[in-house]
Write an enzyme that holds these catalytic residues in place. Structure first.
Site, short mmCIF file in Angstrom:
data_model
loop_
_atom_site.label_atom_id
_atom_site.label_comp_id
_atom_site.label_asym_id
_atom_site.label_seq_id
_atom_site.Cartn_x
_atom_site.Cartn_y
_atom_site.Cartn_z
N GLY A 148 33.27 -86.35 -106.35
CA GLY A 148 33.22 -85.33 -107.40
C GLY A 148 31.89 -84.60 -107.44
O GLY A 148 31.00 -84.85 -106.63
N ILE A 166 29.33 -84.61 -109.70
CA ILE A 166 28.19 -85.48 -109.97
C ILE A 166 28.10 -86.59 -108.93
O ILE A 166 27.03 -86.89 -108.41
CB ILE A 166 28.30 -86.09 -111.39
CG1 ILE A 166 28.28 -84.99 -112.45
CG2 ILE A 166 27.17 -87.08 -111.64
CD1 ILE A 166 27.01 -84.20 -112.51
N SER A 204 28.06 -90.79 -118.77
CA SER A 204 28.72 -90.45 -120.03
C SER A 204 28.52 -88.97 -120.34
O SER A 204 28.08 -88.20 -119.48
CB SER A 204 28.19 -91.34 -121.16
OG SER A 204 28.99 -91.19 -122.32
N LYS A 236 30.02 -85.24 -125.28
CA LYS A 236 31.28 -85.17 -126.02
C LYS A 236 31.66 -86.51 -126.63
O LYS A 236 32.61 -86.61 -127.42
CB LYS A 236 32.40 -84.66 -125.11
CG LYS A 236 32.19 -83.21 -124.69
CD LYS A 236 33.25 -82.76 -123.70
CE LYS A 236 33.04 -81.28 -123.36
NZ LYS A 236 31.75 -81.00 -122.72
N LYS A 258 35.17 -91.78 -123.62
CA LYS A 258 33.85 -92.04 -123.06
C LYS A 258 32.97 -92.81 -124.05
O LYS A 258 32.11 -93.60 -123.64
CB LYS A 258 33.17 -90.72 -122.67
CG LYS A 258 33.85 -90.00 -121.52
CD LYS A 258 33.85 -90.81 -120.24
CE LYS A 258 32.66 -90.54 -119.37
NZ LYS A 258 32.73 -91.25 -118.08
N ARG A 313 40.23 -74.13 -127.72
CA ARG A 313 41.35 -74.87 -127.14
C ARG A 313 41.46 -76.22 -127.81
O ARG A 313 40.52 -76.67 -128.49
CB ARG A 313 41.12 -75.03 -125.63
CG ARG A 313 41.09 -73.71 -124.88
CD ARG A 313 40.75 -73.90 -123.42
NE ARG A 313 39.41 -74.44 -123.24
CZ ARG A 313 38.86 -74.72 -122.06
NH1 ARG A 313 39.56 -74.51 -120.96
NH2 ARG A 313 37.65 -75.22 -121.98
#
Length: 625
Positions: A307, A309, A422, A425, A437, A555
């Site tokens: 990914g 990160i 983490s 959020k 998370k 959203r």
């Protein structure tokens, strides 16, 4: 590679005809310099020069020819590529001429003639002028030809402004002047030093400071602006970039000071101005010695290693000498890409790439049993907020219980450190991704109480350019002519670059003692609408005319602003002024484990009220039932 070498040889190899022409011109220069020396010595009157001096000069011509050709050959004055002649060639030419001048008394002593004492000085002066003039005239003629072609040739000329009239600006301008491949005309330069205003940099007028950029863009019909201030920090560059982006010109920037130090400043090093240049803060500084100290010689496992990160973690870890790097991901394409990249950059790296799901207990335990990682970076997670709102059970299965299984395996197989990736959020979450998370953070704090493994979490904001972030979305929308969609004109977020986020994670691993939640001080938050506006302008479009911004509303699961700490958490400073430690929140460990088991069964049974069970564990989770 062979083709590249052939090109290099072609550049460095001087044609024989050119060498012959230089030799002939030098032979003529010797004679002319000798004649002019006597002519000037005797007050510009040929008839006043004694006949024996003319005869001595003619007899000495053979000696001089041999000496000049030999000395010039030793100083490689017949091998240089004169279209790129620089100070080095000028100095070599001067030293060679001085040597030839010093030999004059010796030559005429051999001939038995005592010439005037001023003769060697005049001879050296004229020989220098003639030989340098011939060699550097080639470069001057090419520069004139390039300018003529840029003005009148078939190439479409780009009018350019250079911001920064220092060493970097001079180097860029020098290359533009000498290259026949760049159809760039530098019309003016900008510098904030008032002492430079009204002066010229290599023939280009320095027309004013940053405040004069807009009017000079208009005056000189500028198409492109080059920012050549590599020593400036992002904070110092931001106001200049803010001015430049309003002009509608294409922007390019020289990345860093190290290129000045290495003498590696050229047009190929310029890059497009990126949105992170407008964040207005310098990149996070980390202590590389600390990072190397705990990574070097260790086996490191990165979950979610393909990914955004995870792959950057792998890149930076590979630089710090791990004994072995184990990359784990469920997506084979992304895992393959980082594998091939690291193979090329670090051929000596002991690397193992594994395809596996963090949900598979047996597979995870088998991997830990075989590879026995000393350090684990757990980056595998579902992170897309709106998607997880539609599939909350998947967020719980993957994020919560994927983390639990990897963390338990770390405990079982005596991993030294476990670092959880983490998010901000997780603070007062309004979506299932953030709430999941937060449970992950509680899991690692709970395990840290009874395990020898040091468990920590790293919490940061949005990452510019990561998969699924707003920047790639905005870029695609701009490419298709818009509109660029923003949820609300007031929505704000904290931002960092991918390398910054990874630097923080690595630094957290160095600081870890167990149980901490590391938080980055990311400065001031940024409005998403400002981000969209800047990106449109950096792409060379006008907001509202070429590309429109459309507000579509929040959203599901989104909130207007993100927080980095909950009210109950305090802040403790670390050695890095931008990294802080949040104080752990107390909770009942036994009750938490019972809640986790009920949540596991509910997610496996696909129960519809999974959010309610999550809220029992995370009381700060707010959602619409």
């Amino acid at each position: 590679m062979k083709k590249l070498n052939d090109i290099r040889v072609g550049i460095l190899k001087v044609p024989v005809t050119r060498i012959i022409l230089l030799i002939v011109s030098d032979l003529v220069s010797i004679l002319v310099a000798s004649v002019l020396s006597l002519y000037v010595r005797y007050d510009f009157k040929f008839m006043d020069v004694p006949r024996e001096f003319w005869e001595a000069v003619l007899r000495a011509y053979g000696y001089n020819a041999v000496i000049v050709l030999a000395v010039f050959a030793i100083f490689k004055l017949y091998n240089s590529v004169w279209r790129y002649a620089s100070d080095t060639e000028l100095v070599n030419n001067a030293i060679a001429v001085v040597i030839c001048s010093i030999m004059q008394p010796v030559i005429f002593w051999i001939e038995g003639v005592k010439l005037p004492m001023s003769y060697p000085f005049f001879y050296g002066f004229f020989l220098m002028v003639l030989t340098c003039g011939i060699r550097f005239s080639y470069r001057i003629l090419r520069m004139i030809q390039n300018r003529r072609l840029n003005h009148f040739g078939g190439k479409s000329r780009i009018n350019c402004m250079i911001v920064g009239a220092g060493a970097a600006g001079n180097a860029i301008l020098k290359e533009i002047e000498s290259s026949s491949y760049l159809s760039i005309h530098v019309a003016c330069a900008i510098d904030d030093n008032p002492g430079c205003h009204g002066k010229y940099l290599r023939g280009v007028p320095i027309v004013g400071g940053r405040e004069s950029i807009p009017e000079n863009v208009e005056k000189y019909n500028i198409d492109e602006i080059i920012i050549a201030i590599p020593s400036a920090s992002r904070q110092a560059l931001k106001p200049i970039l803010e001015i430049c982006k309003e002009t509608g010109c294409r922007l390019k920037i020289l990345p860093g000071m190290y290129q000045i130090i290495n003498g590696d400043v050229n047009v190929s090093k310029l890059r497009e101005v990126q949105i992170e240049d407008l964040l207005g803060r310098d990149p996070i500084e980390v202590n590389l010695e600390e990072i190397m100290g705990y990574i070097r010689g260790k086996t490191v496992l990165v979950t979610g290693g393909g990914g955004s990160i995870g792959s950057e973690l792998c890149r930076q870890i590979a630089q710090h000498g791990p004994r072995r790097l184990v990359i784990l991901d469920i997506y084979e394409n992304s895992a393959y890409e980082i594998q091939q990249e690291l193979k090329q950059k670090f051929p000596g790296l002991d690397m193992k790439v594994l395809i596996a799901s963090v949900r598979n207990t047996a597979r995870i335990n088998e991997i830990f049993k075989i590879y026995r990682p000393d350090i684990v970076y757990h980056a595998a997670a579902h992170k897309h907020v709106p998607l997880m709102e539609d599939s909350p059970n998947e967020a719980v299965k993957n994020n919560v219980f994927g983390t639990l299984k990897v963390a338990r395996a770390a405990d079982k197989y005596e991993t030294r450190r476990f670092v959880l990736i983490s998010t901000d959020k997780a603070v007062n979450p309004t979506n299932i991704m953030g709430a999941s998370k937060r449970i992950c953070e509680m899991i690692i704090q709970n395990l840290n109480r009874r395990s020898k493994t040091e468990y920590v979490a790293v919490r940061f904001g949005n990452v510019l350019g990561s998969n699924g972030s707003v920047i790639p979305l905005f870029k695609k929308q701009i490419e298709h002519g818009g509109p660029v969609t923003v949820t609300s004109p007031d929505i704000i977020r904290y931002f960092m670059t991918i390398p910054e986020a990874v630097s923080l994670v690595l630094q957290a691993g160095a600081y870890a003692r167990g149980g901490e939640i590391f938080v980055l001080d990311m400065g001031e938050p940024m409005k998403i609408v400002d981000l969209a506006t800047n990106l449109i302008k950096l792409s060379g479009y006008r907001v509202g005319e070429d590309i429109k911004i459309e507000f579509i509303g929040l959203r599901p699961g989104e909130k207007m602003y993100e927080e980095l700490l909950m009210n109950e958490e305090g802040l403790q400073a670390t050695a890095n002024r931008m990294i802080y430690i949040g104080k752990p929140i107390e909770y009942d460990a036994e009750e938490f484990e019972e809640q986790l088991e009920r949540l596991r069964r509910a997610s496996m049974n696909e129960e519809s009220d999974i959010r309610g069970m999550v809220k029992e564990i995370v009381p700060t989770y707010n959602y619409e039932a």
